[in-house]
Design an enzyme around this catalytic site. Sequence first.
Site, PDB file in Angstrom:
ATOM      1  CD  GLU A 246       3.644  10.322   3.926  1.00 14.96           C
ATOM      2  OE1 GLU A 246       2.728  11.190   2.780  1.00 14.96           O
ATOM      3  OE2 GLU A 246       3.593  10.443   5.213  1.00 14.96           O
TER       4      GLU A 246
ATOM      5  CD  GLU B 273      -2.855  10.688   3.542  1.00 14.81           C
ATOM      6  OE1 GLU B 273      -2.023   9.271   3.889  1.00 14.81           O
ATOM      7  OE2 GLU B 273      -3.196  11.338   5.317  1.00 14.81           O
TER       8      GLU B 273
ATOM      9  CG  HIS C 246      -4.115   7.934   7.527  1.00 14.12           C
ATOM     10  ND1 HIS C 246      -2.943   9.453   7.744  1.00 14.12           N
ATOM     11  CD2 HIS C 246      -4.741   8.281   8.620  1.00 14.12           C
ATOM     12  CE1 HIS C 246      -2.046   8.454   8.504  1.00 14.12           C
ATOM     13  NE2 HIS C 246      -2.922   8.211   9.246  1.00 14.12           N
TER      14      HIS C 246
ATOM     15  CG  HIS D 238       0.963   7.233   4.963  1.00 20.43           C
ATOM     16  ND1 HIS D 238       0.298   7.073   5.777  1.00 20.43           N
ATOM     17  CD2 HIS D 238       1.228   6.200   5.139  1.00 20.43           C
ATOM     18  CE1 HIS D 238      -0.241   6.351   6.866  1.00 20.43           C
ATOM     19  NE2 HIS D 238       0.544   5.240   6.668  1.00 20.43           N
TER      20      HIS D 238
END
Length: 400
Positions: free
Chosen positions: A282, A92, A89, A196
């Site tokens: 993440e 990110e 993404h 991410h």
Amino acid sequence: MHLVAWCSLLVFWFCLAHEGASGLCFQYHHQAELKHYLHWVSKTYPHITHLYSIGQSREGRELWVLVIGQYPKEHQVGIPEARYIGNMHGNEPVGRELLLHLIDLLVSQYGKMKTITSLVHNTRIHILPSMNPDGFEMSVPGACSGVDGRYNKNGVDLNRNFPDLFSINQVTREPETLAVMRWTDMETFVLSANLHGGAVVAAYPYDNNMSGKSRYTKSPDDDVFRYLASIYSINHRRMFKGNLCKMSFPGGVVNGASWYTLIGSLQDYGYVWTHCYELTIEVSCCKYPSAERLQFYWAENKKALIQFITHVHLGVKGRVLDDKQNPIANTSVLVMGRDDVMPYKTNQLGEYYKILMPGSYTFRVESPGYVPLMVNIHVKDTSHMYTATIHDFTLHRQIS
């Protein structure tokens, strides 16, 4: 080139001139300086690195991959392939920078730190810092939430663009997605993680289920995935606490579908279609934090990135050979009680790699024209020795 990109490139060259070793400052690297840095590393450390592109983005930016290993240019029997993917993404980008600093650590400490040297000697590590360079260029620095730059230039979420096990994902595959799919088919990847932002947690398959509702959805290798996720979490400075970003994830890990379901994730595609143990990591509450925070994030994730990739050596590996010791490609290697959706097949060198927790397992090995073989194998955790348990299978031809 945009003014911001020019300024960033000037900072990069300033770092190169004043830091000496790598010139890698804690800043966001736009496409030009990312390219320059990767080429610099490739030229400076040619004996352990290899730089290549897996394709281009929608806007024509190269998707650069740097390989680090004792034999960087080609696969060697017995040496597993592992990878990291960042910036899927575009908004990110912390993962993008973490992977550049991981590259810096691996090449600069090779031959100096025993753990790094052993890892590089026994693993072929592929690093794709940015899967979505177009989205990154459209992103807004400092934006902790929102979707500006999340998608590729065609407005597509790349983590919803892969084939899906539970749903017919009838979407047009984007160039970035197709590049990763071709790349995955070319290499025998064993372990992978894509980085991410927006939370701090290690997520594992499945990401979807038949109902499409959020609930824990086990894969056949659920025990392995929970362990791999915990390896990252406990080696991260805070992730294991499980209470960051105003979210609750016990132990800092989560089954993807129990968090929320999504169709067409890279994580599920990599695992189901290619038997690569793929996780989603993440790494920051804020999606695009200020550059001043990058050194903090590197300190948080440095140990976890190394420890996670080391566990590509967990489990068992070997070859399937005939009675003349020739490799048998495309042979089914099945672990009884773990029903693969897509049968695991040996590569062209007759190799197989299975990440398994320590214990005893029954393997069934089958290839057309050969007598099927059932073998019990006791798997030990030898990952600290940078090798999985080794077991070769010998198949005998069937007699008409």
